[in-house]
Design a protein around this motif. Structure first.
Motif, short mmCIF file in Angstrom:
data_model
loop_
_atom_site.label_atom_id
_atom_site.label_comp_id
_atom_site.label_asym_id
_atom_site.label_seq_id
_atom_site.Cartn_x
_atom_site.Cartn_y
_atom_site.Cartn_z
N THR A 87 15.94 -30.35 -13.40
CA THR A 87 16.27 -29.64 -14.64
C THR A 87 15.03 -29.58 -15.50
OG1 THR A 87 18.52 -30.49 -14.54
CG2 THR A 87 17.79 -29.63 -16.67
N ALA A 88 14.68 -28.38 -15.96
CA ALA A 88 13.50 -28.22 -16.81
C ALA A 88 13.96 -27.98 -18.24
CB ALA A 88 12.65 -27.05 -16.31
N VAL A 89 13.58 -28.91 -19.11
CA VAL A 89 13.93 -28.80 -20.54
C VAL A 89 13.18 -27.60 -21.12
CG1 VAL A 89 13.80 -29.98 -22.78
CG2 VAL A 89 14.26 -31.30 -20.69
N GLY A 90 13.87 -26.81 -21.93
CA GLY A 90 13.24 -25.63 -22.54
C GLY A 90 13.25 -24.42 -21.62
N ILE A 91 13.78 -24.60 -20.39
CA ILE A 91 13.86 -23.50 -19.43
C ILE A 91 15.31 -23.42 -18.91
CG2 ILE A 91 13.00 -22.60 -17.23
CD1 ILE A 91 10.38 -24.21 -17.82
N ASP A 92 15.78 -24.54 -18.34
CA ASP A 92 17.17 -24.58 -17.85
C ASP A 92 18.13 -25.02 -18.96
OD1 ASP A 92 16.25 -24.01 -15.21
OD2 ASP A 92 15.72 -26.13 -14.98
N VAL A 93 17.64 -25.87 -19.85
CA VAL A 93 18.46 -26.36 -20.98
C VAL A 93 17.60 -26.26 -22.24
CG1 VAL A 93 19.84 -27.95 -19.55
CG2 VAL A 93 17.72 -28.79 -20.61
N ASP A 94 18.23 -26.40 -23.40
CA ASP A 94 17.50 -26.23 -24.66
C ASP A 94 16.36 -27.23 -24.81
OD1 ASP A 94 19.03 -24.09 -25.42
OD2 ASP A 94 20.38 -25.25 -26.71
N GLY A 95 15.27 -26.74 -25.41
CA GLY A 95 14.06 -27.55 -25.54
C GLY A 95 13.59 -27.76 -26.97
N GLY A 96 12.27 -27.72 -27.15
CA GLY A 96 11.64 -28.26 -28.35
C GLY A 96 11.20 -27.29 -29.42
N PHE A 97 11.49 -25.99 -29.29
CA PHE A 97 11.17 -25.09 -30.40
C PHE A 97 12.32 -25.16 -31.41
CE2 PHE A 97 8.45 -22.24 -27.41
CZ PHE A 97 7.38 -23.10 -27.55
N ALA A 98 12.50 -26.34 -31.97
CA ALA A 98 13.60 -26.64 -32.88
C ALA A 98 13.25 -27.90 -33.65
CB ALA A 98 14.89 -26.86 -32.08
N GLU A 99 14.01 -28.18 -34.68
CA GLU A 99 13.74 -29.43 -35.42
C GLU A 99 14.17 -30.66 -34.63
OE1 GLU A 99 13.89 -27.97 -40.05
OE2 GLU A 99 15.81 -28.19 -39.01
N LEU A 100 15.23 -30.49 -33.83
CA LEU A 100 15.75 -31.63 -33.05
C LEU A 100 15.97 -31.19 -31.61
CD1 LEU A 100 18.51 -32.77 -35.59
CD2 LEU A 100 16.47 -34.11 -35.02
N ALA A 101 15.77 -32.12 -30.68
CA ALA A 101 16.03 -31.84 -29.27
C ALA A 101 16.74 -33.04 -28.65
CB ALA A 101 14.74 -31.53 -28.53
N ARG A 102 17.72 -32.74 -27.80
CA ARG A 102 18.50 -33.80 -27.14
C ARG A 102 18.08 -33.82 -25.67
NH1 ARG A 102 23.94 -33.74 -24.68
NH2 ARG A 102 23.70 -31.48 -24.66
N ILE A 103 17.65 -34.98 -25.20
CA ILE A 103 17.15 -35.09 -23.82
C ILE A 103 17.57 -36.45 -23.24
CG2 ILE A 103 15.10 -33.59 -23.90
CD1 ILE A 103 13.56 -36.16 -24.69
N PRO A 104 17.55 -36.58 -21.91
CA PRO A 104 17.79 -37.92 -21.35
C PRO A 104 16.70 -38.88 -21.86
CG PRO A 104 17.92 -36.24 -19.63
CD PRO A 104 17.38 -35.56 -20.86
N ALA A 105 17.11 -40.07 -22.24
CA ALA A 105 16.14 -41.04 -22.81
C ALA A 105 15.03 -41.36 -21.81
CB ALA A 105 16.87 -42.32 -23.23
N ARG A 106 15.34 -41.26 -20.50
CA ARG A 106 14.30 -41.58 -19.50
C ARG A 106 13.17 -40.55 -19.52
NH1 ARG A 106 16.14 -38.65 -14.27
NH2 ARG A 106 18.14 -37.82 -14.95
N CYS A 107 13.35 -39.44 -20.21
CA CYS A 107 12.27 -38.44 -20.36
C CYS A 107 11.33 -38.78 -21.52
CB CYS A 107 12.86 -37.06 -20.62
SG CYS A 107 13.82 -36.43 -19.25
N CYS A 108 11.63 -39.84 -22.25
CA CYS A 108 10.80 -40.20 -23.41
C CYS A 108 9.77 -41.26 -23.02
CB CYS A 108 11.66 -40.78 -24.54
SG CYS A 108 12.73 -39.57 -25.31
N TRP A 109 8.50 -40.97 -23.23
CA TRP A 109 7.45 -41.95 -22.99
C TRP A 109 6.90 -42.40 -24.34
CZ3 TRP A 109 6.27 -43.78 -18.19
CH2 TRP A 109 6.74 -43.05 -17.10
N PRO A 110 7.12 -43.68 -24.71
CA PRO A 110 6.63 -44.16 -26.01
C PRO A 110 5.10 -44.07 -26.08
CG PRO A 110 8.17 -45.72 -25.03
CD PRO A 110 7.85 -44.72 -23.97
N ALA A 111 4.62 -43.62 -27.23
CA ALA A 111 3.18 -43.42 -27.40
C ALA A 111 2.51 -44.71 -27.84
CB ALA A 111 2.95 -42.35 -28.45
#
Ligand code: ZN
Ligand code: ZN
Length: 334
Positions: free
Chosen positions: A106-130
């Motif tokens: 699944t590609a975020v912003g292509i298959d499901v809604d992505g980041g051209f928004a104020e908020l985005a909902r994604i699986p937490a495993r897609c988050c890499w802490p900086a």
């Protein structure tokens, strides 16, 4: 929340949308910056089919605003880069560790809604802490840099080798820097003189403009032999793929990471005659931490690559800027 909603090709509207709520295993990210790349551009023009309405945007970073049940890898307030692809986790490819090749990805912003928004909902495993201390613009380049880190790894670049990078857009200019960090000496090859000047600033030892003709002679001069040891192709055009094969020495390696959407006329005689190793490199598997490490350590500079910034309300202008000759990475700042 405010979001840029694509309702049809080139029909991109700023709309009010309901704030998404994170379900179990998901994170809600407050988007701080989102990059525009060629994939977004192809979706915007309608060249790439998607389901409408769609909130595009797959290169984005931000802060975790909330998490659903069972999330342990991130917490509210964490600064994160988003890995905008997630695999099914159950097919043979996923189980072998090839999650970037999963056919049910699944590609975020292509298959499901992505980041051209104020908020985005994604699986937490897609988050890499900086890591602490990375600027938002550095963090924004983590995703394209992860693509390049994988390509250079696939090519097994070694210190002292001569390498050529084809294309001097975001991926190419990052590849110049990653190869240099590996100790390779780099020839940058592009159609754009302006971008070649930047490639030099970022560490390319030599440059060749394709406006002046094919690069094989430049590759021979640069390597002092029959061609370069390694070619990293980032442009993804049919011509660039054919050109990449021409730059490598006999026994050399060619890594293709730009996605060529059109068939390419490659003279495969030379692949056999020169016993070239051709490698595809598809996005990334676990390259986000290494990309962040390179940015944090200063081996890769992000600043010169982010050339344009637009607020979310002006996202149409961001798509216009994408095609400007002086634009490299265009950022949307919600
Ligand atoms: Zn992209
Ligand atoms: Zn899978």
């Amino acid at each position: 929340m405010k979001a840029a909603v694509l309702r049809a090709p080139k029909d991109l509207r700023i709309e009010a949308a309901a704030d998404p709520t994170p379900a179990a295993g998901e994170a809600l990210v407050r988007v701080r910056a989102a990059g525009v790349c060629g994939t977004d551009f192809r979706i915007w023009t309608g060249d790439r089919q998607v389901r409408y309405p769609l909130i595009m945007g797959h290169e984005f970073i931000g802060e975790v605003a909330a998490v659903g049940a069972g999330v342990a890898n991130v917490k509210p307030g964490d600064s994160v880069a988003v890995e905008p692809n997630y695999s099914c986790g159950t097919c043979a490819l996923c189980q072998e560790g090839n999650r970037n090749l999963c056919l049910s990805r699944t590609a975020v912003g292509i298959d499901v809604d992505g980041g051209f928004a104020e908020l985005a909902r994604i699986p937490a495993r897609c988050c890499w802490p900086a890591p602490a201390g990375l600027t938002p613009e550095q963090l924004l380049l983590t995703e394209p840099l992860a693509v390049v880190v994988r390509a250079v790894r696939r090519g097994a670049a070694r210190g002292g080798e001569r390498a050529a990078v084809l294309g001097a857009g975001t991926l190419g200019l990052l590849a110049v820097q990653v190869l240099k960090a590996q100790g390779a000496r780099v020839l940058a090859v592009s159609r754009s003189e302006r971008r070649l000047a930047l490639a030099r600033e970022l560490g390319a030892e030599a440059v060749h403009s394709l406006a002046a003709g094919p690069g094989s002679e430049a590759a021979r001069r640069f390597s002092g032999r029959e061609g370069v040891d390694l070619v990293v192709e980032t442009a993804g055009t049919p011509e660039a793929v054919a050109e990449a094969i021409e730059l490598a020495r006999p026994g050399g390696r060619v890594v293709l990471t730009g996605l060529p959407h059109e068939p390419s006329r490659v003279h495969f005689f030379w692949v056999v005659r020169r016993e070239l190793t051709l490698l595809g490199s598809m996005i990334y598997q676990d390259e986000f931490p290494e990309a962040m490490r390179l940015l944090k350590g200063g081996a890769v500079e992000a600043g010169p690559l982010v050339t344009h910034r637009f607020p979310l309300d002006a996202i149409q202008e961001a798509f216009g800027a994408y095609r400007l000759p002086d634009s490299i990475k265009v950022a949307v700042i919600p």
